[in-house]
Design an enzyme around this catalytic site. Structure first.
Site, short mmCIF file in Angstrom:
data_model
loop_
_atom_site.label_atom_id
_atom_site.label_comp_id
_atom_site.label_asym_id
_atom_site.label_seq_id
_atom_site.Cartn_x
_atom_site.Cartn_y
_atom_site.Cartn_z
N SER A 51 -29.36 15.10 8.30
CA SER A 51 -30.72 15.66 8.20
C SER A 51 -30.90 16.45 6.92
O SER A 51 -29.94 16.98 6.35
CB SER A 51 -31.00 16.58 9.39
OG SER A 51 -30.78 15.91 10.61
N1 SAH Z 1 -27.01 16.32 13.33
C1 SAH Z 1 -26.82 15.42 12.22
C2 SAH Z 1 -27.88 14.38 12.14
C3 SAH Z 1 -27.44 13.10 12.74
S1 SAH Z 1 -28.64 11.82 12.76
C4 SAH Z 1 -26.68 16.22 10.94
O1 SAH Z 1 -26.00 17.21 10.94
O2 SAH Z 1 -27.22 15.86 9.93
C5 SAH Z 1 -28.92 11.67 14.49
C6 SAH Z 1 -27.79 11.15 15.31
O3 SAH Z 1 -28.28 11.02 16.64
C7 SAH Z 1 -27.26 9.78 14.92
O4 SAH Z 1 -25.91 9.88 14.61
C8 SAH Z 1 -27.47 8.93 16.19
O5 SAH Z 1 -26.42 8.00 16.45
C9 SAH Z 1 -27.54 10.00 17.25
N2 SAH Z 1 -28.18 9.62 18.51
C10 SAH Z 1 -29.28 8.87 18.73
N3 SAH Z 1 -29.53 8.74 20.05
C11 SAH Z 1 -28.56 9.46 20.70
C12 SAH Z 1 -28.25 9.70 22.07
N4 SAH Z 1 -28.97 9.19 23.07
N5 SAH Z 1 -27.17 10.48 22.35
C13 SAH Z 1 -26.39 10.99 21.36
N6 SAH Z 1 -26.63 10.78 20.05
C14 SAH Z 1 -27.70 10.02 19.71
#
Ligand code: SAH
Length: 207
Positions: A51
């Site tokens: 993000s």
């Molecule tokens: N928190 C991260 C951003 C990750 S992007 C950061 O520090 O930048 C969002 C993530 O959500 C992705 O890795 C995706 O695989 C995950 N995601 C999507 N749906 C999900 C679900 N139902 N349960 C767990 N993770 C999920």
């Protein structure tokens, strides 16, 4: 990066301090390290992204500003979507315990590797479907989703403590996402819709 966030009115002192303590370049591919302190999302593999710093700051800020939040920092927090683990590492500096769940095994393992050297004893990484929340750690003072669906799963609301706050991107019928804030009080839930955002989709099941 911190100066830019502060100049843009993004992030209170505790949030900026927490972000200053976590090196973002440590969470991206070495080929992208030179862009790690720009305010952009970057690919982290498996079709997902880390993000934007301003969005991380904004979401954590909202959690800290919950009407029921304690002044000495947050209690237990649940993050849906660990990705590379960056936001979990920042959260670990403002919350007592952080539970972060990821549905893609490859990313869950990458986050574990990224976080190992930081030795954050209060971060608990879980591999599973975050649509179900994570009941074992509930109730949570804060729930933060890093992926957006069409609605907030009921499990998240059920696992929110009284006085707790949930911050999540939610898409409308046309697919446009906005940041949604849900506060739980003894009387029930109140919700507000904030600015538009762009998050990867929330998906069910594991992969
Ligand atoms: N928190 C991260 C951003 C990750 S992007 C950061 O520090 O930048 C969002 C993530 O959500 C992705 O890795 C995706 O695989 C995950 N995601 C999507 N749906 C999900 C679900 N139902 N349960 C767990 N993770 C999920």
């Amino acid at each position: 990066m911190l100066r830019r966030l502060a100049a843009g009115g993004m992030g209170s002192a505790p949030v900026l301090q927490a972000m200053g303590a976590v090196e973002r370049h440590h969470f991206v591919d070495s080929g992208l390290a030179n862009q790690a302190y720009e305010d952009t999302s970057l690919p982290i593999g498996f079709g997902q992204t880390i993000s934007k710093p301003s969005v991380v700051a904004r979401m954590i800020e909202l959690l800290l500003a919950a009407p029921g939040a304690r002044t000495d920092g947050l209690g237990r927090v649940l993050e849906i979507g660990t990705g590379c683990g960056y936001q979990a590492a920042v959260l670990a500096r403002v919350a007592r315990e952080v539970y972060s769940i990821e549905r893609l095994r490859g990313l869950h393992e990458r986050a574990r590797a990224n976080l190992r050297s930081l030795r954050l004893a209060n971060v608990h990484l879980i591999f599973g479907d975050g649509m179900l929340g994570f009941a074992s750690g509930a109730p949570y003072a804060g729930i933060l989703a890093a992926a957006g669906g069409a609605a907030v799963p009921t499990a998240w609301c059920e696992q929110l403590a009284i006085g707790g706050r949930l911050v999540a991107p939610v898409a409308d019928a046309s697919g446009r996402q906005s940041l949604l804030v849900i506060d739980r009080s003894a009387q029930g839930f109140t919700q507000s819709v904030l600015e538009s955002v762009h998050f990867v989709p929330l998906k069910s099941g594991i992969g």
